[in-house]
Design a protein around this motif. Structure first.
Motif, mmCIF file in Angstrom:
data_model
loop_
_atom_site.group_PDB
_atom_site.id
_atom_site.type_symbol
_atom_site.label_atom_id
_atom_site.label_comp_id
_atom_site.label_asym_id
_atom_site.label_seq_id
_atom_site.Cartn_x
_atom_site.Cartn_y
_atom_site.Cartn_z
ATOM 1 N N ALA A 444 65.824 79.123 39.086
ATOM 2 C CA ALA A 444 64.713 80.030 38.476
ATOM 3 C C ALA A 444 65.073 81.537 39.218
ATOM 4 O O ALA A 444 65.327 81.636 40.439
ATOM 5 N N ASP A 445 64.734 82.319 38.136
ATOM 6 C CA ASP A 445 65.172 83.828 38.739
ATOM 7 C C ASP A 445 63.892 84.497 39.210
ATOM 8 O O ASP A 445 62.819 84.431 38.767
ATOM 9 N N VAL A 446 63.946 84.620 40.564
ATOM 10 C CA VAL A 446 62.770 85.246 41.318
ATOM 11 C C VAL A 446 62.643 86.817 40.717
ATOM 12 O O VAL A 446 61.322 87.322 41.300
ATOM 13 N N THR A 447 63.394 87.212 40.141
ATOM 14 C CA THR A 447 63.430 88.749 39.859
ATOM 15 C C THR A 447 62.734 88.991 38.561
ATOM 16 O O THR A 447 62.556 90.171 38.048
ATOM 17 N N THR A 448 62.688 87.777 37.768
ATOM 18 C CA THR A 448 62.202 88.162 36.125
ATOM 19 C C THR A 448 60.543 88.783 36.181
ATOM 20 O O THR A 448 59.857 88.291 37.247
ATOM 21 N N ARG A 449 60.399 89.485 35.458
ATOM 22 C CA ARG A 449 59.351 90.035 35.381
ATOM 23 C C ARG A 449 58.142 89.841 34.447
ATOM 24 O O ARG A 449 58.811 89.435 33.235
ATOM 25 N N SER A 450 56.957 89.869 34.514
ATOM 26 C CA SER A 450 56.160 89.481 33.184
ATOM 27 C C SER A 450 55.970 90.760 32.358
ATOM 28 O O SER A 450 56.509 91.709 32.814
ATOM 29 N N LYS A 451 55.192 90.720 31.326
ATOM 30 C CA LYS A 451 55.030 91.894 30.442
ATOM 31 C C LYS A 451 54.116 92.875 31.205
ATOM 32 O O LYS A 451 54.489 94.269 31.023
ATOM 33 N N LYS A 452 53.502 92.616 32.352
ATOM 34 C CA LYS A 452 52.748 93.368 32.920
ATOM 35 C C LYS A 452 53.516 94.084 34.292
ATOM 36 O O LYS A 452 53.345 95.091 34.795
ATOM 37 N N SER A 499 74.733 83.006 42.334
ATOM 38 C CA SER A 499 73.283 83.119 42.658
ATOM 39 C C SER A 499 72.951 84.629 42.426
ATOM 40 O O SER A 499 71.565 84.667 42.402
ATOM 41 N N ILE A 500 73.731 85.521 42.680
ATOM 42 C CA ILE A 500 73.292 87.177 42.715
ATOM 43 C C ILE A 500 73.680 87.495 41.151
ATOM 44 O O ILE A 500 72.811 88.369 40.703
ATOM 45 N N LEU A 501 74.508 87.011 40.647
ATOM 46 C CA LEU A 501 74.981 87.551 39.217
ATOM 47 C C LEU A 501 74.411 86.910 37.922
ATOM 48 O O LEU A 501 74.314 87.523 36.989
ATOM 49 N N GLN A 502 73.915 85.794 38.048
ATOM 50 C CA GLN A 502 73.874 84.922 36.964
ATOM 51 C C GLN A 502 72.531 85.493 36.325
ATOM 52 O O GLN A 502 72.413 84.876 34.972
ATOM 53 N N HIS A 503 71.750 86.136 36.861
ATOM 54 C CA HIS A 503 70.405 86.563 36.170
ATOM 55 C C HIS A 503 70.342 88.210 35.713
ATOM 56 O O HIS A 503 69.340 88.426 35.310
ATOM 57 N N CYS A 504 71.468 88.944 35.934
ATOM 58 C CA CYS A 504 71.380 90.491 35.871
ATOM 59 C C CYS A 504 72.470 90.819 35.266
ATOM 60 O O CYS A 504 72.751 92.166 35.461
ATOM 61 N N GLU A 508 74.507 94.372 37.729
ATOM 62 C CA GLU A 508 74.716 93.363 38.589
ATOM 63 C C GLU A 508 73.803 93.519 39.996
ATOM 64 O O GLU A 508 73.483 92.619 40.666
ATOM 65 N N ILE A 509 73.342 94.770 40.127
ATOM 66 C CA ILE A 509 72.654 95.087 41.317
ATOM 67 C C ILE A 509 71.197 94.792 41.210
ATOM 68 O O ILE A 509 70.396 94.769 42.151
ATOM 69 N N SER A 510 71.034 94.701 39.977
ATOM 70 C CA SER A 510 69.117 94.701 39.794
ATOM 71 C C SER A 510 68.590 93.454 40.670
ATOM 72 O O SER A 510 67.320 93.557 40.973
ATOM 73 N N TYR A 511 69.312 92.177 40.560
ATOM 74 C CA TYR A 511 68.738 91.128 41.653
ATOM 75 C C TYR A 511 68.376 91.587 42.748
ATOM 76 O O TYR A 511 67.379 91.388 43.442
#
Length: 965
Positions: A444-452, A499-504, A508-511
């Motif tokens: 699960a991506d801990v950096t994902t954001r909601s609409k808010k 684990s650093i790259l798969q969600h961003c 690549e640095i956004s995580y």
């Protein structure tokens, strides 16, 4: 019979709690009371009337309400009761109803006890009831039929008891005789002229026989003409609205509710349609699935023509039997429905599949059955874009197991719902640390954001901070150590950046940047993150240096223009350009620059056009950079952007091309523009890791000085006013503003003792004024120059020492923010594809895939791809894991994830102290053992409950058989 108002038949466990009914209300004794009671009991009539008029009743919304991020339990179900009537008959309710009737008519309860104990016999009944009131006779006839005393019915009828008498809920002696299974009593009452289809209120005798599972009485009633297809209330026959009400299927509902298997078979053999929908919108298959009546469900589905996918028809609500069985957690019913052709992909009125319902009620067995046997889609979305993984988040012991099962079957762990929430958001908001850690472990991506704009990491840090240790565990597992294939003595260290790259991708640095923004910057100290930042900076450094060089050229051109065209006014738009140039010191003949400007006056105009060209390029760059920010507010919150736009606007304000002349106010604008440009250039240089510490020191001292100046501004203002009063003739204190500047200058030790000397005109000041001046001056030296300045220096030095201690972390933070800024400019999506392809190949660590593995030899002196300190830190972690045999499989469970670090953390918690997670290993190890013990106990309790339920069913069947005999 009693009636209760419940919600619809979902879920079953709610309904089962209300299958026993409340006591029947007392029987009215007068016609007025009967009319009043009829007005008080409109439930069934209202339900049928609402169906006849197609009036939609209120119902529960299966979907969860829009989430509020301030509420931890934002996804709790919102239940709204409906007007649907559910009825059930049981012996206890009938017994209590009889006593209430006797009290209502003012009768003697002793008569009921004597009938039950056998004190009143057929011989003595005539004498006993000769003096009884009419109400007592009616109630005693009702009671005798319930107790299966056929020998007492005739004396009671002969004494005046009415066989057609019924209570407030429409139950007559024939109804209770059918329920109790007394063939003799039922036969006598039928012989007395009671209609086998007699229905004063809601139920017929045949329905009561079904509630009591009295198959012999049911056969008798059918043989005497009882209809299995129609059952119209006597009170409703005169109502035009109810002439077409179809009650077909009511018998099946009664039989299913009472688990009357034999009666159910009897009714089906007489032609009752198992697919018929009652006015309430459901059929017997729905009810059997909802109540978990496996035997009844099997009989219904084995009937030729039975449709397992028939939908409910309650307003705009539609559900199938598979939804009900899954929501109740009845895995046997789910298996049976699937084997009979039930479609697991069908959705209800909220868009939920049966898998949603099974996951929501935390039924692991149903989830596995739907996935394995029903081929259910784990990524199916409801109307709120939620998957079954969203529904699986809960406090149940098996929630984590359900989550793992769904993910193993391909559920998207990062699927967002309509509000931008992933399952990780929901688990964190509810404070479910076990679910949080399970989801993190499974990607699960801990950096994902909601609409808010709230990230999952932010919620985790506030609600379940201990779960952050799982992130460090995953980073540890990405570092592996093994011997080289070419040499047994040399070891290789593999760093997997997946684990650093798969969600961003491609930023690549956004995580890692999210960790910095959310205050979890300590994660950058992990060797895997430090190594990635080092490699990423090597890739992107050239772009920042190029941007720094362009900014330097821009500021330099601006400075030259301001110096020549404004500061020394080498161009003022006059016709005699050469004469004007010679009037200025900078522009005189002996000056090299002046000689150039005198001989070539067009040089200043060239400076302007070059500056304008560079400025236009800067405008395009800044406008292009806006697209890299999510909101305009975020863009304006960056001080660098505000400064750069001020400099850009200033360039056009100080131009001469509008009027061919320069003005004095343009000098001031140009001065501030040059100051802002060079200051911004200093901040840009300070972003470089090599110079970052020094610029950070400057900013730190600047902030502390600003706070101290605000804190002690009152005393400074006080001294300023005092000096203005004492030295009114001094030019340094001619006005308060000049006086305040002088006081600030005196703070740093630039003291002017001439203020205490005699006046220049030779007139000695008054002695008192001279004494006041000296006292004020001494107080200023003590309180401001000595105390305040030493305090400022002490605080600044202390903060600098603290900054030096955290210089490594500060460097990584600046490096992360700098790379993030560059990626915002490079990958905002508006560049041509060919240029983006070039940028991807030159600026990305992993341009072609989301996975990249770096293999280094930490013990080889010639290894230069990573700094030595990073390699050795990673080597220590990998060596410790390898020493204790810690491995994590990608398909393992959460328990496996914990056990991966159990020994390591129990014996080496100090390894996590630098990351801020010391002591968590022992805690998680104990939690794992406790959770396992609780899980085993829960399983044992479930097995005991099943055994007790089976025994109760056997006892009930034995009692029913004994009563029939």
């Amino acid at each position: 019979m009693a009636a209760t108002r419940t919600r619809r038949l979902l879920p079953a466990r709610w309904l089962r709690a209300r299958t026993t009914t409340a006591p029947a209300p007392p029987q009215p004794s007068s016609p007025q009371q009967q009319q009043e009671m009829a007005r008080r009991l409109p439930a069934a009539a209202r339900d049928e009337e609402s169906v006849e008029r197609n009036i939609p009743s209120s119902y529960i919304l299966e979907g969860r309400p829009p989430p509020s991020e301030s509420a931890p339990n934002m996804y709790d179900s919102f239940e709204e009761p409906t007007l649907e009537l559910t009825a059930h008959i049981c012996a206890d309710s009938l017994r209590q109803s009889t006593h209430e009737q006797m009290r209502a008519v003012g009768g003697r309860l002793r008569l009921l006890d004597e009938l039950e104990t056998g004190t009143i016999t057929a011989d003595s009944a005539a004498n006993v009831f000769a003096t009884a009131t009419e109400g007592e006779k009616h109630v005693c006839l009702f009671w005798s039929a319930l107790l299966k005393l056929p020998n007492l019915l005739k004396p009671l009828v002969e004494a005046g008891a009415d066989p057609h008498h019924f209570d407030a809920l429409g139950l007559s002696p024939l109804h209770v005789a059918a329920f109790s299974g007394s063939v003799e009593c039922a036969s006598y009452l039928l012989n007395c002229g009671v209609d086998p289809n007699y229905r004063p209120r809601c139920s017929t005798p045949l329905q009561c026989a079904a509630f009591g599972n009295s198959v012999r009485v049911a056969n008798l009633l059918i043989g005497r003409g009882a209809s299995v297809h129609t059952a119209v209330c006597r009170e409703l026959r005169t109502s035009v609205l109810h002439k077409s009400v179809n009650c077909e299927g009511g018998l099946l509902h009664c039989a299913v509710r009472a688990n009357a298997v034999e009666c159910l078979k009897l009714f089906i053999s007489h032609g009752v349609d198992v697919n018929s929908i009652e006015p309430g919108g459901t059929n017997a298959i729905h009810l059997a699935a909802d109540l978990g009546m496996l035997d009844c469900l099997k009989i219904l589905l084995d009937t030729p023509g039975a449709d397992p996918n028939v939908r409910t028809r309650v307003g705009d609500r539609e559900s199938t039997a598979l939804h009900f069985a899954a929501d109740g957690g009845f895995v046997e019913c789910v298996d049976l429905l699937i084997s009979k052709g039930a479609d697991a992909s069908l959705k209800n009125h909220r868009g939920s599949t049966a898998l949603h319902m099974a996951a929501r009620c935390s039924s692991l067995e149903c989830v596995e059955s739907l996935l394995r046997k029903g081929n259910a889609d784990p990524n199916a979305k409801d109307h709120d874009m939620r998957t079954s993984l969203h529904a699986a988040i809960g406090k149940s012991d098996c929630s984590c197991d359900i989550i793992e099962t769904l993910i193993s079957w391909g559920a998207n762990v990062n699927q967002k719902d309509e509000y931008g929430f992933t399952p990780l958001h929901l688990a964190a908001l509810d404070g479910l640390s076990a679910c949080v850690e399970t989801l993190i472990y499974h990607g699960a991506d801990v950096t994902t954001r909601s609409k808010k704009g709230n990230s999952a990491l932010n919620v985790i840090a506030r609600k379940t901070p201990a779960s952050l240790a799982m992130i460090t565990r995953k980073l540890d597992c990405a570092i592996t150590l093994h011997h080289s294939q070419t040499s047994n003595r040399e070891v290789e260290l593999e760093l997997d950046f997946r684990s650093i790259l798969q969600h961003c991708y491609p930023r690549e640095i956004s995580y890692l940047n999210t960790f910095v923004d959310e205050g979890q910057k300590e994660v950058l100290l992990h060797p895997l993150c430090s190594a990635f930042l080092y490699i990423k900076w090597e890739k992107i450094r050239k772009y920042y240096v190029a941007r720094l060089f362009l900014s330097f050229i821009f500021v330099l051109c601006l400075t030259l223009y301001v110096l020549t065209a404004l500061a020394h006014n080498c161009y003022n738009g006059s016709k005699d350009m050469e004469e004007t140039i010679q009037e200025q010191e900078l522009c005189q003949k002996q000056s090299i620059l002046g000689d150039l400007l005198r001989k070539n006056p067009f040089v200043i105009e060239m400076q302007w056009w070059v500056l304008a060209g560079i400025t236009i390029f800067e405008i395009f760059r800044k406008v292009y950079g806006i697209a890299g920010y999510s909101t305009v507010k975020q863009y304006l919150m960056q001080s660098e952007n505000i400064i750069e736009w001020f400099v850009i606007v200033s360039v056009f304000l100080i131009s001469y091309i509008y009027t061919n002349i320069t003005y004095t106010w343009q000098n001031h604008v140009g001065a501030f523009a040059v100051l802002a440009g060079w200051t911004n250039l200093m901040m840009m240089i300070g972003q470089l890791p090599v110079f970052g510490t020094y610029v950070a020191m400057y900013q730190k001292v600047q902030k502390e000085f600003a706070k101290l100046l605000m804190a002690y501004s009152c005393i400074l203002i006080g001294f300023t006013i005092s000096f203005c009063v004492i030295f009114p003739d001094s030019s340094s204190f001619a006005n308060p503003f000049m006086g305040f500047i002088t006081v600030l200058t005196m703070m740093i030790g630039e003291l002017n003792l001439d203020l205490l000397l005699n006046e220049p005109d030779g007139n000695d000041p008054p002695v008192l004024l001279e004494f006041s001046a000296q006292i004020t001056y001494v107080l200023f030296l003590m309180f401001v120059t000595v105390v305040l300045m030493n305090l400022l220096v002490g605080i600044a030095v202390h903060d600098i020492q603290g900054l030096r201690k955290t210089a490594g972390l500060s460097k990584l933070v600046r490096q992360t923010k700098l790379i993030s800024y560059m990626e915002l400019a490079l990958f905002n999506g508006y560049l041509p594809k060919c240029l983006l392809k070039i940028l991807h190949s030159s600026a990305l660590v992993s341009p072609q895939a989301y996975r990249v593995v770096l293999s280094v030899k930490p013990l080889n002196p010639s290894e230069k791809r990573l700094p030595k300190d990073i390699m050795m830190a990673a080597y220590d972690i990998a060596k410790m894991r390898k020493q204790y045999g810690h491995t994590i499989s990608s398909s393992g469970s959460t328990t496996g994830a914990y056990s991966c670090f159990k020994k390591y953390e129990n014996n080496n918690d100090s390894g996590y102290k630098e990351y801020g997670y010391s002591g968590l290993g022992t805690l998680h190890a104990r939690l794992d053992e406790t959770s396992e013990n609780v899980r085993q106990l829960t399983q044992e309790v479930r097995e005991l409950k099943k055994l007790i339920s089976a025994q109760q069913l056997v006892i009930q069947q034995a009692l029913a058989s004994a009563m029939d005999r």
